[in-house]
Scaffold this motif. Structure first.
Motif, PDB file in Angstrom:
ATOM      1  N   MET A 184       0.832  -1.213   0.000  1.00  0.00           N
ATOM      2  CA  MET A 184       0.000   0.000   0.000  1.00  0.00           C
ATOM      3  C   MET A 184       0.859   1.251   0.000  1.00  0.00           C
ATOM      4  O   MET A 184       1.813   1.348   0.757  1.00  0.00           O
ATOM      5  CB  MET A 184      -0.888  -0.048   1.246  1.00  0.00           C
ATOM      6  N   TYR A 185       0.484   2.183  -0.846  1.00  0.00           N
ATOM      7  CA  TYR A 185       1.191   3.460  -0.907  1.00  0.00           C
ATOM      8  C   TYR A 185       0.256   4.582  -0.499  1.00  0.00           C
ATOM      9  O   TYR A 185      -0.892   4.648  -0.948  1.00  0.00           O
ATOM     10  CB  TYR A 185       1.701   3.726  -2.330  1.00  0.00           C
ATOM     11  N   THR A 186       0.751   5.444   0.353  1.00  0.00           N
ATOM     12  CA  THR A 186      -0.033   6.542   0.899  1.00  0.00           C
ATOM     13  C   THR A 186       0.690   7.846   0.626  1.00  0.00           C
ATOM     14  O   THR A 186       1.843   7.994   1.039  1.00  0.00           O
ATOM     15  CB  THR A 186      -0.150   6.346   2.427  1.00  0.00           C
ATOM     16  N   CYS A 187       0.022   8.758  -0.076  1.00  0.00           N
ATOM     17  CA  CYS A 187       0.643  10.059  -0.286  1.00  0.00           C
ATOM     18  C   CYS A 187       0.679  10.783   1.050  1.00  0.00           C
ATOM     19  O   CYS A 187      -0.349  11.021   1.673  1.00  0.00           O
ATOM     20  CB  CYS A 187      -0.157  10.891  -1.284  1.00  0.00           C
ATOM     21  N   GLY A 188       1.859  11.119   1.475  1.00  0.00           N
ATOM     22  CA  GLY A 188       2.015  11.759   2.782  1.00  0.00           C
ATOM     23  C   GLY A 188       1.866  13.264   2.679  1.00  0.00           C
ATOM     24  O   GLY A 188       1.452  13.797   1.651  1.00  0.00           O
ATOM     25  N   GLU A 232       7.587  11.871  -7.924  1.00  0.00           N
ATOM     26  CA  GLU A 232       8.131  11.241  -6.710  1.00  0.00           C
ATOM     27  C   GLU A 232       7.321  10.011  -6.300  1.00  0.00           C
ATOM     28  O   GLU A 232       7.891   8.981  -5.940  1.00  0.00           O
ATOM     29  CB  GLU A 232       8.222  12.242  -5.550  1.00  0.00           C
ATOM     30  N   CYS A 233       5.995  10.122  -6.361  1.00  0.00           N
ATOM     31  CA  CYS A 233       5.189   9.015  -5.835  1.00  0.00           C
ATOM     32  C   CYS A 233       5.283   7.786  -6.732  1.00  0.00           C
ATOM     33  O   CYS A 233       5.358   6.658  -6.246  1.00  0.00           O
ATOM     34  CB  CYS A 233       3.744   9.463  -5.627  1.00  0.00           C
ATOM     35  N   SER A 234       5.309   7.993  -8.052  1.00  0.00           N
ATOM     36  CA  SER A 234       5.497   6.846  -8.954  1.00  0.00           C
ATOM     37  C   SER A 234       6.842   6.179  -8.684  1.00  0.00           C
ATOM     38  O   SER A 234       6.932   4.955  -8.578  1.00  0.00           O
ATOM     39  CB  SER A 234       5.483   7.310 -10.418  1.00  0.00           C
ATOM     40  N   PRO A 274      -4.813  16.448 -10.156  1.00  0.00           N
ATOM     41  CA  PRO A 274      -4.074  15.738 -11.193  1.00  0.00           C
ATOM     42  C   PRO A 274      -3.105  14.680 -10.665  1.00  0.00           C
ATOM     43  O   PRO A 274      -2.610  13.865 -11.429  1.00  0.00           O
ATOM     44  CB  PRO A 274      -3.255  16.868 -11.839  1.00  0.00           C
ATOM     45  N   HIS A 275      -2.846  14.700  -9.333  1.00  0.00           N
ATOM     46  CA  HIS A 275      -1.701  13.936  -8.832  1.00  0.00           C
ATOM     47  C   HIS A 275      -1.764  12.453  -9.189  1.00  0.00           C
ATOM     48  O   HIS A 275      -0.839  11.902  -9.786  1.00  0.00           O
ATOM     49  CB  HIS A 275      -1.602  14.150  -7.329  1.00  0.00           C
ATOM     50  N   HIS A 276      -2.855  11.798  -8.839  1.00  0.00           N
ATOM     51  CA  HIS A 276      -2.901  10.348  -9.067  1.00  0.00           C
ATOM     52  C   HIS A 276      -3.075   9.999 -10.548  1.00  0.00           C
ATOM     53  O   HIS A 276      -2.574   8.972 -11.012  1.00  0.00           O
ATOM     54  CB  HIS A 276      -3.999   9.724  -8.200  1.00  0.00           C
ATOM     55  N   ASN A 310      -1.712  11.593 -12.878  1.00  0.00           N
ATOM     56  CA  ASN A 310      -0.354  11.706 -13.425  1.00  0.00           C
ATOM     57  C   ASN A 310       0.533  10.552 -12.971  1.00  0.00           C
ATOM     58  O   ASN A 310       1.384  10.075 -13.721  1.00  0.00           O
ATOM     59  CB  ASN A 310       0.256  13.054 -13.046  1.00  0.00           C
ATOM     60  N   GLU A 311       0.317  10.085 -11.752  1.00  0.00           N
ATOM     61  CA  GLU A 311       1.077   8.914 -11.294  1.00  0.00           C
ATOM     62  C   GLU A 311       0.800   7.719 -12.209  1.00  0.00           C
ATOM     63  O   GLU A 311       1.706   6.967 -12.568  1.00  0.00           O
ATOM     64  CB  GLU A 311       0.698   8.538  -9.855  1.00  0.00           C
ATOM     65  N   ILE A 312      -0.467   7.529 -12.560  1.00  0.00           N
ATOM     66  CA  ILE A 312      -0.827   6.404 -13.439  1.00  0.00           C
ATOM     67  C   ILE A 312      -0.129   6.569 -14.793  1.00  0.00           C
ATOM     68  O   ILE A 312       0.477   5.627 -15.318  1.00  0.00           O
ATOM     69  CB  ILE A 312      -2.359   6.319 -13.636  1.00  0.00           C
TER      70      ILE A 312
HETATM   71 ZN    ZN Z   1       1.615  11.264  -3.980  1.00  0.00          ZN
END
Ligand code: ZN
Ligand code: AMP
Length: 482
Positions: free
Chosen positions: A30-34, A213-215, A238-240, A242-244
């Motif tokens: 599991m990844y959690t954006c902090g 960073e998150c990717s 847009p964050h997630h 864009n991660e995808i």
């Molecule tokens: Zn994030």
């Protein structure tokens, strides 16, 4: 035990509630954006972090091993600008807020993830991912910055369901945070700006855009396909999105099985946020005399996909809910009930447990889970008052409470301790269970030696601090908070 309810989670990607499955047996990646550590986090942020903690604790209760990563965003537009304005390095600027965040999480009973990592320590991974994207022609350069070409990724928009058909190819957006209306090619790497910090790297000098960073960090620690990715609803676009685009563009594999997003905490109908100025930090609430357990309970009690309207009245109700549970737990510990079994009680506790589990399994319906607990507490309290409850029921009731608390984590009265550690007068939190029980024992000893002056003094001391003593029929004493 009845059959355990299947866990279903609402997946933002499909817009549906789906049976939960993991990629590796028994393990949840599991990844959690902090937090973005440019200021203290507010309780809106903690609504999302408490939701993630409840999720993780529930999955562990169900026997899963967690492998959770939470990042600290310690580089983005706001941080770079603020550090430059203050004339200090990024690390100097963010460290205070990072430490405050760790302390706040501990205070709220948020379990530390397996990896708590900083973006600035993963520049190499980000550069590597950008190179991978460049090799597959997902990127282009303009004035020293590198952009992601969204037209090259046909699935762009699948998470947030935005329509990108009208977007002009080559139109770009440079800021990290923007609205759906400004969906454009976004910056993976930004050219240095005069007076601001930058890194010298293989892809040139500059600094990362926020999304990369998150990717990069998720895939470094959890592999190319994760089980769960969480965040507040504002991060879906847009964050997630864009991660995808970044992760799936690079790997060609699905990035995340379950996307879970928490709805916002509102104040008078508006999102609690720094920019609106309508926010409270934990410290603000502690200074007003609210306890950590109260805030945790309030944040956890509303199912995460419902907006939570923050009010002081709501906090007050949360405080009395926690007190009711703690008083019940204390009653089980202290009172002597008639020996034997109350007819039907074991089955009644089993039903409560099943309802509790079914509530949480249903996309973390904490309200339903709590109703199961409070129904049992109410019925058992009245059975106790009427002399029907039997000693034989104590263990089952206590075991259920312990299970409840593995997820909700509010029963142990550590509020005073925690507030003291943060430098608050612990008076506002009142004495903790251990302190009360020590004083009660002292008073019992005084009574035994017929020192009634001392015994009255202790009773009064406790009363002044909000603790009532009641002498029970069997000659014992029971305490409760007013
Ligand atoms: Zn994030
Ligand atoms: P940030 O520090 O802005 O990156 O936000 C940290 C986390 O808090 C993210 O998951 C946000 O989506 C979440 N968040 C921000 N404001 C709120 C709010 N009012 N209610 C719930 N979650 C929020």
């Amino acid at each position: 035990m009845g059959a355990m309810a299947e866990i279903r989670l609402h997946n933002t990607l499909t817009g549906k509630s789906e049976p939960f499955v993991t990629g590796h047996p028994g393990e949840v990646r599991m990844y959690t954006c902090g937090p973005t550590v440019y200021d203290y986090a507010h309780i809106g942020n903690f609504r999302t972090f408490v939701f993630q903690d409840v999720l993780r604790r529930f999955l562990q209760l169900r026997g899963y091993r967690m492998k959770q990563v939470m990042n600290l965003t310690d580089v983005d537009d706001r941080i770079i600008a603020k550090a430059a304005a203050a004339g200090v390095s990024i690390r100097e600027y963010t460290e205070k807020y990072a430490q405050a965040f760790f302390a706040d999480c501990a205070t709220l009973g948020i379990e530390p993830p397996e990896h708590w990592i900083r973006a600035t320590e993963h520049i190499e991974e980000m550069v590597g991912l950008i190179e991978r994207l460049r090799a597959k022609s997902y990127t282009y350069e303009s004035e020293g910055s590198i952009y992601y070409r969204i037209a090259k990724f046909p699935d762009y928009g699948k998470l947030s369901k935005i329509d990108v058909s009208g977007i002009q190819a080559g139109a770009r957006v440079d800021v990290d945070r923007y609205e759906k209306e400004s969906a454009r090619d976004f910056a993976l790497w930004k050219a240095p700006k005069p007076g601001e910090h930058f890194w010298e790297t293989r892809i040139g000098p500059g600094r990362p855009g926020w999304h990369i960073e998150c990717s990069a960090m998720a895939m470094r620690y959890l592999g190319e396909t994760l089980d769960i990715h969480t965040g507040g609803i504002d991060l879906a676009f847009p964050h997630h999105e864009n991660e995808i685009a970044q992760s799936e563009g690079a790997t060609g594999k699905p990035f995340v099985r379950f996307w879970l997003h928490a709805e916002h905490l509102l104040v008078e109908g508006e999102k609690m946020s720094k920019s609106l100025g309508n926010f409270y930090t934990l410290r603000d609430l502690f200074a007003k005399g609210y306890k950590p357990s109260t805030i945790r309970f309030l944040l956890a009690s509303v199912p995460y996909r419902k907006q939570l309207n923050f009010t002081f009245d709501g906090l007050q109700q949360a405080a009395s809910s926690v007190e009711r549970l703690r008083n019940f737990a204390a009653r089980l510990r202290q009172e002597k009930f008639p020996a034997g079994e109350q007819a039907g009680f074991a089955a009644r506790v089993r039903r409560a447990e099943e309802e509790f589990g079914a509530g949480l399994a249903d996309d973390l319906n904490t309200a339903q889970a709590l109703a199961a607990v409070f129904d049992l507490v109410r019925e058992t309290n009245s059975a106790m008052d009427q002399g029907q409850f039997r000693q034989g029921g104590v263990a089952a009731a206590a075991a259920f409470l312990a299970k409840f608390d593995r997820v909700f984590a509010v029963l142990a009265d550590t509020d005073a301790e925690k507030l003291r550690a943060l430098g608050y007068g612990a008076e506002s939190a009142g004495p903790g269970d251990a302190e009360i029980e020590a004083l009660v024992a002292e008073r019992n000893a005084a009574r035994k030696r017929r020192d009634f002056a001392a015994s009255d003094r202790i009773r009064q001391q406790l009363a002044d601090r909000g603790i009532l003593l009641e002498d029970t029929k069997d000659g014992g004493v029971r305490w409760k908070r007013k």
